[in-house]
Design an enzyme around this catalytic site. Structure first.
Site, mmCIF file in Angstrom:
data_model
loop_
_atom_site.group_PDB
_atom_site.id
_atom_site.type_symbol
_atom_site.label_atom_id
_atom_site.label_comp_id
_atom_site.label_asym_id
_atom_site.label_seq_id
_atom_site.Cartn_x
_atom_site.Cartn_y
_atom_site.Cartn_z
ATOM 1 N N CYS A 13 60.556 20.821 17.410
ATOM 2 C CA CYS A 13 60.926 21.109 15.934
ATOM 3 C C CYS A 13 61.664 20.436 15.217
ATOM 4 O O CYS A 13 62.078 19.205 15.611
ATOM 5 C CB CYS A 13 61.009 22.584 15.818
ATOM 6 N N ASN A 16 65.578 21.943 16.436
ATOM 7 C CA ASN A 16 65.765 22.310 17.727
ATOM 8 C C ASN A 16 66.724 23.632 17.865
ATOM 9 O O ASN A 16 67.483 23.684 18.876
ATOM 10 C CB ASN A 16 66.243 21.282 18.786
ATOM 11 N N CYS A 18 65.399 26.756 16.026
ATOM 12 C CA CYS A 18 64.691 27.936 15.441
ATOM 13 C C CYS A 18 63.131 28.039 16.421
ATOM 14 O O CYS A 18 63.008 28.940 17.323
ATOM 15 C CB CYS A 18 64.388 27.997 14.127
ATOM 16 N N ARG A 19 62.394 27.369 16.096
ATOM 17 C CA ARG A 19 61.320 27.412 16.654
ATOM 18 C C ARG A 19 61.079 26.784 18.139
ATOM 19 O O ARG A 19 60.224 27.454 19.038
ATOM 20 C CB ARG A 19 60.028 26.533 15.784
ATOM 21 N N SER A 20 61.354 25.521 18.247
ATOM 22 C CA SER A 20 61.229 24.989 19.689
ATOM 23 C C SER A 20 62.149 25.600 20.766
ATOM 24 O O SER A 20 61.380 25.814 21.877
ATOM 25 C CB SER A 20 61.534 23.433 19.611
ATOM 26 N N ASP A 129 58.503 26.787 9.531
ATOM 27 C CA ASP A 129 60.077 27.017 10.020
ATOM 28 C C ASP A 129 60.814 28.195 9.312
ATOM 29 O O ASP A 129 60.727 28.276 8.083
ATOM 30 C CB ASP A 129 60.750 25.639 9.352
#
Length: 172
Positions: A13, A16, A18-20, A129
């Protein structure tokens, strides 16, 4: 031509945090639950370098903990040129991540880069995001990633169970 086994997956993301990191932690848990962990290397990275060395966002850590996952030990890192050959699959969380990754990747490695939800579930849809939103956005991102991770694990299991016939596989 034989289908190459999937031995490594990188989730990417923007920062690196939040999402990944959630995707890495969730997919690791899904594989463990299914006893599919067979030495698949999992990691996560960023397209940008602003957060390098940072722990995941506290809201990502919190939503993971609510589901008995501890991602607090992860640290943000920026994608590096060797990552494009090291990982069999590289998943961008949104279309912007995918475009950035394809711009960075050597031409011969671009076929490893995919939009996560599209590859896992056939949905051309971004994992949004949640950084500028509240806990409810993180909960929704968790749910999206969990569902996609379940689909991806099933897809990889089906691919692994196909006998090696010497024919090209369209499973993955």
């Amino acid at each position: 031509m034989n289908a190459k086994p999937i031995n490594s997956i990188l989730f990417v993301c923007l920062g690196n945090i939040c999402r990944s990191p959630l995707a890495e932690g969730i997919f690791r848990a899904v594989l463990a639950e299914r006893s599919q962990g067979r030495d698949i290397l999992l990691d996560s990275a960023a397209t940008g370098g602003w957060e390098v060395g940072s722990a995941p966002d506290p809201r990502s850590v919190a939503v993971a903990l609510r589901h008995s996952l501890d991602i607090s030990g992860q640290r943000a890192r920026k994608i590096t040129p060797p990552d494009f050959s090291r990982f069999d699959l590289i998943f961008g969380m949104d279309r912007s991540n995918v475009a950035d990754l394809k711009a960075l990747a050597p031409a011969a490695m671009r076929d490893r880069i995919h939009l996560f939800l599209e590859f896992a579930q056939g949905k051309i849809r971004d994992v949004p995001d949640p950084y500028y939103d509240g806990p409810e956005a993180f909960a929704e991102v968790y749910r999206m990633i969990r569902e996609a991770s379940e689909a991806l694990a099933a897809r990889l299991a089906a691919r692994a169970s196909v006998p090696d016939s010497g024919q090209a596989s369209s499973t993955i």
